[in-house]
Write a protein that holds these residues in place. Structure first.
Motif, PDB file in Angstrom:
ATOM      1  N   CYS A 186       0.994  -1.149   0.052  1.00 42.66           N
ATOM      2  CA  CYS A 186      -0.027   0.064  -0.089  1.00 42.66           C
ATOM      3  C   CYS A 186       1.019   1.285  -0.063  1.00 42.66           C
ATOM      4  N   GLN A 187       0.334   2.251  -0.810  1.00 42.90           N
ATOM      5  CA  GLN A 187       1.417   3.479  -0.870  1.00 42.90           C
ATOM      6  C   GLN A 187       1.291   4.617   0.204  1.00 42.90           C
ATOM      7  N   VAL A 188      -0.146   4.134   1.062  1.00 46.78           N
ATOM      8  CA  VAL A 188      -0.309   4.987   1.904  1.00 46.78           C
ATOM      9  C   VAL A 188       0.716   4.878   3.149  1.00 46.78           C
ATOM     10  N   ILE A 189       1.307   6.001   3.593  1.00 42.62           N
ATOM     11  CA  ILE A 189       2.392   5.752   4.924  1.00 42.62           C
ATOM     12  C   ILE A 189       1.679   6.122   5.972  1.00 42.62           C
ATOM     13  N   TYR A 190       0.995   7.179   6.154  1.00 45.51           N
ATOM     14  CA  TYR A 190      -0.053   7.503   7.602  1.00 45.51           C
ATOM     15  C   TYR A 190      -1.356   7.831   7.284  1.00 45.51           C
ATOM     16  N   PHE A 191      -2.186   7.365   8.115  1.00 43.37           N
ATOM     17  CA  PHE A 191      -3.666   7.993   7.798  1.00 43.37           C
ATOM     18  C   PHE A 191      -4.239   8.183   9.190  1.00 43.37           C
ATOM     19  N   THR A 192      -5.288   8.812   9.061  1.00 36.95           N
ATOM     20  CA  THR A 192      -6.280   9.299  10.274  1.00 36.95           C
ATOM     21  C   THR A 192      -7.557   9.223   9.676  1.00 36.95           C
ATOM     22  N   LEU A 193      -8.664   9.325  10.479  1.00 35.88           N
ATOM     23  CA  LEU A 193      -9.927   9.602   9.825  1.00 35.88           C
ATOM     24  C   LEU A 193     -10.009  10.777   9.145  1.00 35.88           C
ATOM     25  N   GLY A 194     -10.302  10.327   7.853  1.00 34.75           N
ATOM     26  CA  GLY A 194     -10.560  11.323   6.857  1.00 34.75           C
ATOM     27  C   GLY A 194      -9.371  11.992   6.086  1.00 34.75           C
ATOM     28  N   GLN A 195      -8.131  11.214   6.432  1.00 39.13           N
ATOM     29  CA  GLN A 195      -7.082  11.641   5.778  1.00 39.13           C
ATOM     30  C   GLN A 195      -5.985  10.636   5.571  1.00 39.13           C
ATOM     31  N   THR A 196      -5.581  10.444   4.178  1.00 39.71           N
ATOM     32  CA  THR A 196      -4.378   9.425   4.124  1.00 39.71           C
ATOM     33  C   THR A 196      -3.243  10.434   3.529  1.00 39.71           C
ATOM     34  N   ILE A 197      -1.948   9.864   4.131  1.00 41.36           N
ATOM     35  CA  ILE A 197      -0.638  10.503   3.454  1.00 41.36           C
ATOM     36  C   ILE A 197      -0.041   9.514   2.812  1.00 41.36           C
ATOM     37  N   ASP A 198       0.531   9.963   1.618  1.00 39.29           N
ATOM     38  CA  ASP A 198       1.131   8.962   0.604  1.00 39.29           C
ATOM     39  C   ASP A 198       2.584   8.966   1.093  1.00 39.29           C
ATOM     40  N   HIS A 199       3.025   7.621   0.662  1.00 39.93           N
ATOM     41  CA  HIS A 199       4.665   7.622   1.109  1.00 39.93           C
ATOM     42  C   HIS A 199       5.422   8.537   0.257  1.00 39.93           C
ATOM     43  N   GLU A 200       5.116   9.064  -0.905  1.00 39.11           N
ATOM     44  CA  GLU A 200       5.776  10.269  -1.492  1.00 39.11           C
ATOM     45  C   GLU A 200       6.044  11.482  -0.822  1.00 39.11           C
ATOM     46  N   GLN A 201       5.155  11.583   0.300  1.00 40.71           N
ATOM     47  CA  GLN A 201       5.432  12.573   1.157  1.00 40.71           C
ATOM     48  C   GLN A 201       6.452  12.430   2.387  1.00 40.71           C
ATOM     49  N   LEU A 202       7.136  11.451   2.335  1.00 38.31           N
ATOM     50  CA  LEU A 202       8.186  11.244   3.149  1.00 38.31           C
ATOM     51  C   LEU A 202       9.338  11.964   2.849  1.00 38.31           C
ATOM     52  N   LEU A 203      10.278  12.372   3.690  1.00 39.94           N
ATOM     53  CA  LEU A 203      11.553  13.085   3.437  1.00 39.94           C
ATOM     54  C   LEU A 203      12.388  12.004   2.448  1.00 39.94           C
ATOM     55  N   ARG A 204      12.580  10.758   3.321  1.00 38.64           N
ATOM     56  CA  ARG A 204      13.241   9.855   2.869  1.00 38.64           C
ATOM     57  C   ARG A 204      12.336   8.364   2.557  1.00 38.64           C
ATOM     58  N   LYS A 205      12.564   7.844   1.406  1.00 31.31           N
ATOM     59  CA  LYS A 205      11.637   6.707   0.993  1.00 31.31           C
ATOM     60  C   LYS A 205      11.909   5.663   2.139  1.00 31.31           C
ATOM     61  N   SER A 206      11.002   5.043   2.226  1.00 34.03           N
ATOM     62  CA  SER A 206      10.952   3.922   3.208  1.00 34.03           C
ATOM     63  C   SER A 206      10.978   2.543   2.849  1.00 34.03           C
ATOM     64  N   ALA A 207      12.092   1.659   3.303  1.00 31.82           N
ATOM     65  CA  ALA A 207      12.335   0.427   2.377  1.00 31.82           C
ATOM     66  C   ALA A 207      10.872  -0.599   3.025  1.00 31.82           C
ATOM     67  N   TYR A 208      10.071  -0.146   4.149  1.00 28.11           N
ATOM     68  CA  TYR A 208       8.681  -0.569   4.239  1.00 28.11           C
ATOM     69  C   TYR A 208       7.903  -0.573   2.951  1.00 28.11           C
ATOM     70  N   LYS A 209       7.977   0.242   2.050  1.00 28.11           N
ATOM     71  CA  LYS A 209       7.086   0.507   1.021  1.00 28.11           C
ATOM     72  C   LYS A 209       7.929   0.792  -0.349  1.00 28.11           C
ATOM     73  N   SER A 210       8.889   0.776  -0.318  1.00 25.88           N
ATOM     74  CA  SER A 210       9.816   0.941  -1.569  1.00 25.88           C
ATOM     75  C   SER A 210      10.875   0.121  -1.774  1.00 25.88           C
ATOM     76  N   LYS A 211      10.955  -0.733  -2.843  1.00 32.61           N
ATOM     77  CA  LYS A 211      12.295  -1.661  -3.120  1.00 32.61           C
ATOM     78  C   LYS A 211      13.436  -0.763  -3.796  1.00 32.61           C
ATOM     79  N   ASP A 212      13.369   0.541  -3.994  1.00 34.75           N
ATOM     80  CA  ASP A 212      14.312   1.124  -4.493  1.00 34.75           C
ATOM     81  C   ASP A 212      15.640   1.262  -3.802  1.00 34.75           C
ATOM     82  N   PRO A 213      16.816   0.921  -4.362  1.00 35.95           N
ATOM     83  CA  PRO A 213      18.118   0.818  -3.694  1.00 35.95           C
ATOM     84  C   PRO A 213      18.298   1.754  -2.591  1.00 35.95           C
ATOM     85  N   ASP A 214      17.932   3.056  -2.569  1.00 34.56           N
ATOM     86  CA  ASP A 214      18.184   4.105  -1.958  1.00 34.56           C
ATOM     87  C   ASP A 214      17.072   4.330  -0.831  1.00 34.56           C
ATOM     88  N   ALA A 215      16.191   3.686  -0.957  1.00 28.48           N
ATOM     89  CA  ALA A 215      15.092   3.299   0.273  1.00 28.48           C
ATOM     90  C   ALA A 215      15.783   3.338   1.630  1.00 28.48           C
TER      91      ALA A 215
END
Ligand SMILES: [Zn+2]
Length: 127
Positions: A48-77
């Motif tokens: 799932c590309q959602v990194i954080y959520f709360t009632l009525g809001q989802t925040i996408d993985h792309e909003q992270l300062l640094r890509k997370s290896a939990y959500k991306s398999k990019d070498p620099d995650a």
């Protein structure tokens, strides 16, 4: 209005993990999107590309300062946010170094978007 089970990701229905407000402050590019009155969760589903959520809001993985290896398999995650290890840096030697640094304490609760220790994730990237 979409029905949302409390504590579950609205995009994938996976159960989330509660994160503290400081965790969002430490990890998001734009902190003005955070509502300090709301309780946020990390989406634990790697597909799932959602990194954080709360009632009525989802925040996408792309909003992270640094890509997370939990959500991306990019070498620099990022695998370890406390000591800065990425997927491409994961090997037996860096893992030993990481364990040693970690023995002095870490701050996953705030620095890691998952709010959890990354040791298992790190191990999953070792040959
Ligand atoms: Zn999700």
């Amino acid at each position: 209005m979409i029905f949302q089970r409390p504590g579950h990701c609205p995009a994938c229905q996976a159960k989330g993990r509660k994160v503290v407000y400081e965790n969002l402050l430490a990890n998001l590019k734009d902190i003005s999107i955070i509502n300090p009155d709301k309780e946020y969760h990390f989406c634990t589903n790697p597909e799932c590309q959602v990194i954080y959520f709360t009632l009525g809001q989802t925040i996408d993985h792309e909003q992270l300062l640094r890509k997370s290896a939990y959500k991306s398999k990019d070498p620099d995650a990022t695998i370890c946010y406390c000591f800065g290890y990425t997927i491409q840096e994961a090997n037996e030697r860096s893992y030993r170094e990481y364990r040693q640094k970690k023995s002095g304490g870490c701050a996953c609760k705030i620095r890691n978007p998952s709010a959890k220790c990354c040791a298992k994730l790190f191990e999953s990237f070792l040959g």
